[in-house]
Design a protein around this motif. Structure first.
Motif, short mmCIF file in Angstrom:
data_model
loop_
_atom_site.label_atom_id
_atom_site.label_comp_id
_atom_site.label_asym_id
_atom_site.label_seq_id
_atom_site.Cartn_x
_atom_site.Cartn_y
_atom_site.Cartn_z
N PHE A 1 -105.58 22.90 35.06
CA PHE A 1 -105.38 23.75 36.23
C PHE A 1 -104.53 24.99 35.94
O PHE A 1 -104.94 26.11 36.24
CB PHE A 1 -104.74 22.92 37.35
N LEU A 2 -103.36 24.81 35.36
CA LEU A 2 -102.44 25.93 35.14
C LEU A 2 -103.02 26.96 34.18
O LEU A 2 -102.76 28.16 34.31
CB LEU A 2 -101.09 25.44 34.61
N GLN A 3 -103.83 26.52 33.23
CA GLN A 3 -104.42 27.43 32.25
C GLN A 3 -105.43 28.38 32.88
O GLN A 3 -105.73 29.42 32.31
CB GLN A 3 -105.04 26.63 31.11
N ASN A 4 -105.95 28.05 34.05
CA ASN A 4 -106.82 28.97 34.77
C ASN A 4 -106.05 30.16 35.30
O ASN A 4 -106.61 31.22 35.53
CB ASN A 4 -107.51 28.25 35.94
N PHE A 5 -104.76 29.97 35.50
CA PHE A 5 -103.90 31.03 36.01
C PHE A 5 -103.24 31.82 34.90
O PHE A 5 -102.98 33.00 35.05
CB PHE A 5 -102.84 30.43 36.95
N GLU B 1 -98.93 14.08 36.79
CA GLU B 1 -99.15 15.26 37.65
C GLU B 1 -100.61 15.35 38.07
O GLU B 1 -100.91 15.66 39.23
CB GLU B 1 -98.76 16.53 36.91
N THR B 2 -101.52 15.08 37.13
CA THR B 2 -102.95 15.14 37.44
C THR B 2 -103.30 14.09 38.49
O THR B 2 -104.03 14.38 39.45
CB THR B 2 -103.78 14.93 36.15
N ARG B 3 -102.78 12.87 38.32
CA ARG B 3 -103.03 11.81 39.31
C ARG B 3 -102.50 12.18 40.67
O ARG B 3 -103.17 12.01 41.70
CB ARG B 3 -102.39 10.49 38.85
N ALA B 4 -101.27 12.69 40.71
CA ALA B 4 -100.65 13.07 41.99
C ALA B 4 -101.43 14.20 42.66
O ALA B 4 -101.62 14.19 43.89
CB ALA B 4 -99.20 13.49 41.76
#
Length: 110
Positions: free
Chosen positions: A67-71, A82-85
């Motif tokens: 997710f963060l790498q898209n930004f 974090e991914t699970r949450a």
């Protein structure tokens, strides 16, 4: 189409910097910091389409991890916790993926 077409680079930098430490990522805090929660539904949908890398119409677990790498290309991957949450926060129907309506609801709840 790039994320910076919809969000300010300075806001993206602030949001990425705020969650550099492992297990410090919060989707709601990230969406608020990056300014996504103030955008219109069409703008949020465009961001969703960027995040849906395989164009399946859903954001799956492997896409959430990146997710963060898209930004920001140099950003870290999300941890398993974090991914699970993130998935639990966004996957309202329990199908193991986040659709457009679920993503939009999560963004606007920020």
């Amino acid at each position: 189409m790039a994320i910076t077409d919809f969000l300010a680079a300075s806001d993206i930098t602030s949001a990425i910097n705020a969650c550099q430490a492992k297990d410090s990522f919060s989707p709601k805090a990230f969406f608020a910091t990056v300014g996504l929660s103030k955008k219109s539904p069409p703008e949020i949908e465009k961001v969703f389409r960027i995040l849906d890398q395989d164009k399946s119409g859903f954001i799956e677990q492997d896409e959430l991890q990146l997710f963060l790498q898209n930004f920001s290309k140099g950003a870290r991957t999300l941890t398993a916790a974090e991914t699970r949450a993130f998935m639990l926060a966004g996957d309202m129907d329990g199908d193991g993926k986040i659709g457009w309506e679920e993503f939009s609801a999560l963004v606007y709840s920020s």
